[in-house]
Design an enzyme around this catalytic site. Structure first.
Site, PDB file in Angstrom:
ATOM      1  N   CYS A 216       0.166   3.823   2.769  1.00  0.00           N
ATOM      2  CA  CYS A 216       0.664   3.319   4.061  1.00  0.00           C
ATOM      3  C   CYS A 216       2.119   3.750   4.276  1.00  0.00           C
ATOM      4  O   CYS A 216       2.521   4.061   5.402  1.00  0.00           O
ATOM      5  CB  CYS A 216       0.567   1.797   4.123  1.00  0.00           C
ATOM      6  SG  CYS A 216      -1.129   1.180   4.020  1.00  0.00           S
TER       7      CYS A 216
ATOM      8  N   CYS B 213       0.827  -1.217   0.000  1.00  0.00           N
ATOM      9  CA  CYS B 213       0.000   0.000   0.000  1.00  0.00           C
ATOM     10  C   CYS B 213       0.862   1.268   0.000  1.00  0.00           C
ATOM     11  O   CYS B 213       1.579   1.536   0.964  1.00  0.00           O
ATOM     12  CB  CYS B 213      -0.901  -0.053   1.233  1.00  0.00           C
ATOM     13  SG  CYS B 213      -1.651   1.494   1.704  1.00  0.00           S
TER      14      CYS B 213
END
Length: 98
Positions: free
Chosen positions: A26, A23
């Site tokens: 993230c 991600c």
């Protein structure tokens, strides 16, 4: 799961970062969390949970996407946020909620 429950059950607020290695947002939120930790020091714990390795936590807290931040106090979720958030906003929320 019992270790997780133990971590979030204390009096100190715990910010849980639910993330995934794949991600991109993230990765963007990690330095923000480091700055938040250095600002708040011992008044908060921050832990990271890999959603791919902890699906039961994702299911329990109905996490649909990453990154998701959960703020716990005394074992209860007192705030939940999906997606990116700026440091100042996050600090303000933590101070207000805890």
């Amino acid at each position: 799961m019992s270790k997780f429950t133990e971590l979030v059950n204390g009096k100190t607020p715990v910010l849980v970062d639910v993330f995934a290695d794949w991600c991109a947002p993230c990765k963007t939120i990690s330095p923000i969390l480091k700055e938040v930790k250095s600002t708040l020091n011992e008044s908060i714990k921050i832990i990271k949970i890999d959603i791919d390795k902890n699906q039961q936590i994702a299911d329990k807290f109905q996490i649909k996407g990453v990154p998701t931040l959960l703020l716990f106090k005394n074992g209860e979720v007192i705030w939940k946020h999906a997606g990116l958030i700026q440091k100042e906003e996050l600090l303000s929320i933590i101070k207000e909620k805890s």
